[in-house]
Design a protein around this motif. Structure first.
Motif, PDB file in Angstrom:
ATOM      1  N   GLY A  10      -7.382   0.890   0.749  1.00 25.19           N
ATOM      2  CA  GLY A  10      -6.403  -0.185   0.634  1.00 25.19           C
ATOM      3  C   GLY A  10      -4.995   0.298   0.334  1.00 25.19           C
ATOM      4  N   GLY A  11      -4.662   1.495   0.740  1.00 25.78           N
ATOM      5  CA  GLY A  11      -3.324   2.034   0.517  1.00 25.78           C
ATOM      6  C   GLY A  11      -3.202   2.877  -0.741  1.00 25.78           C
ATOM      7  N   TYR A  12      -4.242   2.957  -1.523  1.00 24.26           N
ATOM      8  CA  TYR A  12      -4.193   3.706  -2.776  1.00 24.26           C
ATOM      9  C   TYR A  12      -4.874   5.073  -2.684  1.00 24.26           C
ATOM     10  N   ALA A  13      -5.191   5.498  -1.498  1.00 25.50           N
ATOM     11  CA  ALA A  13      -5.923   6.756  -1.326  1.00 25.50           C
ATOM     12  C   ALA A  13      -5.155   7.949  -1.882  1.00 25.50           C
ATOM     13  N   ALA A  14      -3.836   7.926  -1.805  1.00 29.59           N
ATOM     14  CA  ALA A  14      -3.030   9.041  -2.303  1.00 29.59           C
ATOM     15  C   ALA A  14      -3.168   9.191  -3.820  1.00 29.59           C
ATOM     16  N   PRO A  18      -6.966  12.241  -5.255  1.00 29.91           N
ATOM     17  CA  PRO A  18      -6.616  13.326  -6.188  1.00 29.91           C
ATOM     18  C   PRO A  18      -7.223  13.123  -7.583  1.00 29.91           C
ATOM     19  N   ALA A  19      -7.331  11.872  -8.013  1.00 30.35           N
ATOM     20  CA  ALA A  19      -7.956  11.604  -9.309  1.00 30.35           C
ATOM     21  C   ALA A  19      -9.424  12.023  -9.275  1.00 30.35           C
ATOM     22  N   ALA A  24     -13.514  16.045 -10.715  1.00 30.93           N
ATOM     23  CA  ALA A  24     -14.541  16.994 -10.292  1.00 30.93           C
ATOM     24  C   ALA A  24     -14.237  18.397 -10.831  1.00 30.93           C
ATOM     25  N   LEU A  25     -12.965  18.797 -10.814  1.00 29.55           N
ATOM     26  CA  LEU A  25     -12.592  20.111 -11.346  1.00 29.55           C
ATOM     27  C   LEU A  25     -12.855  20.214 -12.843  1.00 29.55           C
TER      28      LEU A  25
END
Length: 55
Positions: A10-14, A18-19, A24-25
């Motif tokens: 919905g446009g929030y992929a950026a 990364p979150a 995961a890291l």
């Protein structure tokens, strides 16, 4: 819901992906770091033990 809309979020992929990556890291580091520290500790103890035995 298509896969494309799932990945786009919905446009929030950026912000979302990364979150997820940072999370995961951090989780991976929480698994690997104690194992690495334990190995380092045993190496240091072995070195100290060898020094103490050679005196």
């Amino acid at each position: 819901m298509s896969w494309e809309s799932f990945w786009y979020m919905g446009g929030y992929a950026a912000y979302v992906w990364p979150a997820y990556g940072v999370t995961a890291l951090v989780l991976a580091a929480n698994l690997v770091w104690p194992v690495w520290q334990r190995k380092q500790l045993f190496r240091q103890l072995a070195i100290k033990q060898k020094r103490a035995q050679s005196k």
